[in-house]
Design a protein around this motif. Structure first.
Motif, mmCIF file in Angstrom:
data_model
loop_
_atom_site.group_PDB
_atom_site.id
_atom_site.type_symbol
_atom_site.label_atom_id
_atom_site.label_comp_id
_atom_site.label_asym_id
_atom_site.label_seq_id
_atom_site.Cartn_x
_atom_site.Cartn_y
_atom_site.Cartn_z
ATOM 1 N N LYS A 14 0.839 -1.209 0.000
ATOM 2 C CA LYS A 14 0.000 0.000 0.000
ATOM 3 C C LYS A 14 0.868 1.251 0.000
ATOM 4 C CE LYS A 14 -4.253 -1.584 2.228
ATOM 5 N NZ LYS A 14 -5.120 -1.432 3.407
ATOM 6 N N THR A 15 1.906 1.205 0.781
ATOM 7 C CA THR A 15 2.794 2.365 0.872
ATOM 8 C C THR A 15 3.454 2.652 -0.474
ATOM 9 O OG1 THR A 15 3.242 1.870 3.192
ATOM 10 C CG2 THR A 15 4.797 3.327 2.052
ATOM 11 N N VAL A 16 3.882 1.583 -1.123
ATOM 12 C CA VAL A 16 4.526 1.742 -2.424
ATOM 13 C C VAL A 16 3.558 2.343 -3.445
ATOM 14 C CG1 VAL A 16 5.558 0.521 -4.359
ATOM 15 C CG2 VAL A 16 6.193 -0.093 -2.020
ATOM 16 N N ILE A 17 2.349 1.877 -3.430
ATOM 17 C CA ILE A 17 1.336 2.373 -4.375
ATOM 18 C C ILE A 17 1.069 3.861 -4.160
ATOM 19 C CG2 ILE A 17 -1.075 2.207 -5.052
ATOM 20 C CD1 ILE A 17 -0.873 -0.804 -4.506
ATOM 21 N N VAL A 18 0.975 4.259 -2.896
ATOM 22 C CA VAL A 18 0.728 5.673 -2.586
ATOM 23 C C VAL A 18 1.880 6.543 -3.095
ATOM 24 C CG1 VAL A 18 0.518 7.346 -0.708
ATOM 25 C CG2 VAL A 18 -0.760 5.206 -0.612
ATOM 26 N N ILE A 19 3.109 6.049 -2.867
ATOM 27 C CA ILE A 19 4.278 6.804 -3.318
ATOM 28 C C ILE A 19 4.264 6.960 -4.837
ATOM 29 C CG2 ILE A 19 6.793 6.724 -3.525
ATOM 30 C CD1 ILE A 19 6.832 5.377 -0.744
ATOM 31 N N LEU A 20 3.928 5.911 -5.556
ATOM 32 C CA LEU A 20 3.869 5.965 -7.015
ATOM 33 C C LEU A 20 2.819 6.971 -7.502
ATOM 34 C CD1 LEU A 20 4.222 2.170 -7.899
ATOM 35 C CD2 LEU A 20 5.918 3.992 -8.233
ATOM 36 N N ILE A 21 1.701 6.985 -6.798
ATOM 37 C CA ILE A 21 0.639 7.926 -7.173
ATOM 38 C C ILE A 21 1.109 9.368 -6.981
ATOM 39 C CG2 ILE A 21 -1.648 8.788 -6.566
ATOM 40 C CD1 ILE A 21 -2.403 5.871 -5.928
ATOM 41 N N ILE A 22 1.816 9.611 -5.853
ATOM 42 C CA ILE A 22 2.316 10.962 -5.590
ATOM 43 C C ILE A 22 3.316 11.381 -6.663
ATOM 44 C CG2 ILE A 22 3.704 12.353 -4.001
ATOM 45 C CD1 ILE A 22 2.445 10.719 -1.706
ATOM 46 N N ILE A 23 4.217 10.470 -7.028
ATOM 47 C CA ILE A 23 5.207 10.779 -8.068
ATOM 48 C C ILE A 23 4.521 11.105 -9.393
ATOM 49 C CG2 ILE A 23 7.050 9.770 -9.482
ATOM 50 C CD1 ILE A 23 7.907 8.200 -6.988
ATOM 51 N N LEU A 24 3.459 10.362 -9.711
ATOM 52 C CA LEU A 24 2.723 10.599 -10.947
ATOM 53 C C LEU A 24 2.072 11.985 -10.956
ATOM 54 C CD1 LEU A 24 1.644 9.549 -13.631
ATOM 55 C CD2 LEU A 24 -0.291 8.542 -12.385
ATOM 56 N N ILE A 25 1.539 12.373 -9.823
ATOM 57 C CA ILE A 25 0.900 13.693 -9.728
ATOM 58 C C ILE A 25 1.934 14.805 -9.901
ATOM 59 C CG2 ILE A 25 -0.287 15.276 -8.169
ATOM 60 C CD1 ILE A 25 -1.711 12.811 -6.973
ATOM 61 N N ILE A 26 3.071 14.653 -9.238
ATOM 62 C CA ILE A 26 4.138 15.654 -9.350
ATOM 63 C C ILE A 26 4.604 15.770 -10.800
ATOM 64 C CG2 ILE A 26 6.519 16.209 -8.726
ATOM 65 C CD1 ILE A 26 5.939 14.941 -5.976
ATOM 66 N N GLY A 27 4.736 14.635 -11.481
ATOM 67 C CA GLY A 27 5.151 14.655 -12.884
ATOM 68 C C GLY A 27 4.167 15.391 -13.767
ATOM 69 N N LEU A 28 2.880 15.162 -13.494
ATOM 70 C CA LEU A 28 1.853 15.859 -14.272
ATOM 71 C C LEU A 28 1.917 17.367 -14.057
ATOM 72 C CD1 LEU A 28 -1.174 13.409 -13.789
ATOM 73 C CD2 LEU A 28 0.170 13.791 -15.876
ATOM 74 N N ILE A 29 2.191 17.761 -12.816
ATOM 75 C CA ILE A 29 2.295 19.200 -12.518
ATOM 76 C C ILE A 29 3.479 19.825 -13.264
ATOM 77 C CG2 ILE A 29 2.796 20.884 -10.705
ATOM 78 C CD1 ILE A 29 1.231 19.049 -8.765
ATOM 79 N N ILE A 30 4.613 19.130 -13.214
ATOM 80 C CA ILE A 30 5.810 19.636 -13.909
ATOM 81 C C ILE A 30 5.559 19.733 -15.409
ATOM 82 C CG2 ILE A 30 8.204 19.100 -14.518
ATOM 83 C CD1 ILE A 30 8.478 17.827 -11.727
ATOM 84 N N LEU A 31 4.905 18.721 -15.954
ATOM 85 C CA LEU A 31 4.598 18.727 -17.378
ATOM 86 C C LEU A 31 3.681 19.887 -17.744
ATOM 87 C CD1 LEU A 31 4.831 17.308 -20.100
ATOM 88 C CD2 LEU A 31 2.843 15.925 -19.481
ATOM 89 N N SER A 32 2.739 20.159 -16.856
ATOM 90 C CA SER A 32 1.813 21.259 -17.092
ATOM 91 C C SER A 32 2.552 22.599 -17.099
ATOM 92 C CB SER A 32 0.714 21.262 -16.018
ATOM 93 O OG SER A 32 -0.129 22.377 -16.174
ATOM 94 N N VAL A 33 3.506 22.769 -16.166
ATOM 95 C CA VAL A 33 4.277 24.010 -16.101
ATOM 96 C C VAL A 33 5.122 24.185 -17.350
ATOM 97 C CG1 VAL A 33 6.137 25.208 -14.878
ATOM 98 C CG2 VAL A 33 4.293 24.105 -13.595
ATOM 99 N N ASN A 34 5.728 23.104 -17.799
ATOM 100 C CA ASN A 34 6.545 23.160 -19.004
ATOM 101 C C ASN A 34 5.720 23.523 -20.230
ATOM 102 O OD1 ASN A 34 8.918 22.537 -17.683
ATOM 103 N ND2 ASN A 34 8.710 20.326 -17.989
#
Length: 405
Positions: A14-34
């Motif tokens: 469960k912990t691993v899954i949550v971490i992956l989800i957070i990383i995915l969200i951060i990536g989407l934010i960075i992509l949006s800024v770019n």
């Protein structure tokens, strides 16, 4: 499904899954800024602006058609350009500071800002407009004491212009009609040259002296004739008197009286003859004077008629409008641009006009047309659109020419 449920029951997984989800969200934010940073898309990184025009602060003049409307509405534009100020000298010698509503010739920048994104366009203000002659006369009258000078001509140019005169073909000592070339050059080496008609006049001092000499000669002839007649009359009187004395010696008193009366009659006749002769001489003098005056009048009339005929001679264009259009179209196509017949002043861009004068030769006309096209073409991309040459008639002797893009 059973396998997934078992995995979810495991806390580590469960912990691993949550971490992956957070990383995915951060990536989407960075992509949006770019993606936001590329919203400003420029047409050109640098542009050329003709001197005398203001620098635009309208985003539509700098971004291309792929830029979103909501981005265009929020773009802030700034420039480091300022209006040109010049110092002129008044008639009383005082300095006057004058501010124009356009920048001086030079290089400037326009900065476009959208949120955290910035884009810069280089704006090069250049002067490529040739000086323009104004109020050119059909002909210019000169004398040896009043030759052509630069103040005889008016030139319009925002940068100012120097006038030079080539009157090497004009002989100021000989009356006649000549041609002279007048050239105007501004500080950026833009030039304009015209050819004018010069009517040179020479003062008629020799004619006046001839007239005076003729009058003097006629008066001398008249005086000489009058003197000769007077002497003839005197001789007649003397002869008559001698005859009278001889008659008195050889004849009686009555006969002497008769001869004396006869002598008086002869004297009267001679006086009348002398008067008539003098009158005839005077008449002859009058005729000579009249003839001389008539001759001078005829000569003057002929000279004036010749000058008027030269002045009123009509000029014609070295090329017709259709020939100018055909040459321009051919040249535009030869440098890789298409001919856009639909272009007009209201739906296209254009620079400050060039102009053509009726006094220009065919070579000069073609050179002006070619330069007008070249200046516009160097700022345009043949793959993005075509050009169109346009003639606007100001008068029968002056055309303005444009190139639409």
């Amino acid at each position: 499904m059973k396998v997934i449920k078992k995995l979810l029951k495991n806390k580590s997984i469960k912990t691993v899954i949550v971490i992956l989800i957070i990383i995915l969200i951060i990536g989407l934010i960075i992509l949006s800024v770019n993606n936001d940073s590329s919203y400003i898309k420029l047409k050109y990184e640098s542009i050329y602006l003709e001197y005398g025009n203001t620098i635009s602060l309208n985003a539509l003049d700098y971004v291309d058609d792929t830029t979103k409307k909501f981005v265009i509405d929020e773009i802030l534009l700034t420039t480091n350009a300022s209006n040109e100020t010049v110092i002129s000298i008044s008639e009383d010698g005082n300095e006057i500071l004058e501010e124009h509503d356009y920048p001086a010739v030079g290089e400037y920048t326009v900065t476009l800002t959208y949120k955290n994104e910035k884009a810069t366009v280089s704006v090069n203000v250049i002067d490529t407009t040739a000086p323009k002659f104004e109020d050119i006369a059909e002909s210019y009258e000169t004398t040896s004491e009043n030759k052509l000078k630069s103040t005889d001509f008016t030139v319009y140019d925002l940068s100012g212009a120097e006038i030079t005169i080539d009157d090497s073909d004009v002989d100021y000592d000989v009356a006649g009609t000549y041609k002279a070339n007048i050239k105007a050059t501004d500080p950026y080496n833009n030039t304009n040259e015209i050819q004018i008609t010069v009517i040179n006049e020479v003062e008629t001092i020799a004619d006046d002296e001839t007239s005076i000499s003729n009058d003097s000669s006629n008066e001398t002839v008249a005086d000489s004739s009058s003197t000769a007649n007077s002497q003839s009359s005197s001789s007649t009187i003397t002869s008559s008197t001698t005859s009278s004395k001889s008659t008195a010696t050889n004849s009686s008193t009555s006969s002497s009286t008769s001869n004396s009366e006869s002598t008086k009659s002869n004297n009267t006749s001679n006086e009348a003859s002398s008067t008539t002769s003098g009158s005839t001489t005077s008449s002859s003098s009058s005729k000579n004077t009249s003839s001389s005056s008539s001759s001078n009048s005829t000569s003057s009339s002929t000279t004036n008629s010749s000058a008027n005929s030269s002045t009123s001679s009509t000029e014609s264009w070295a090329m017709s409008e259709s020939e100018m259009m055909a040459y321009a179209k051919s040249y535009i196509q030869s440098i890789g641009f298409s001919w856009e017949d639909s272009f007009t002043k209201s739906n296209s861009g254009w620079n400050a006009p060039f102009y053509l004068k009726i006094s220009m030769s065919e070579t000069q006309i073609k050179s002006e047309i070619k330069e007008c096209i070249d200046i516009t073409a160097r700022d345009c991309d043949a793959s993005q659109g075509g050009l169109k040459f346009y003639i606007e008639k100001e008068s029968e002797k002056l055309y303005d020419i444009y190139v639409f893009y």
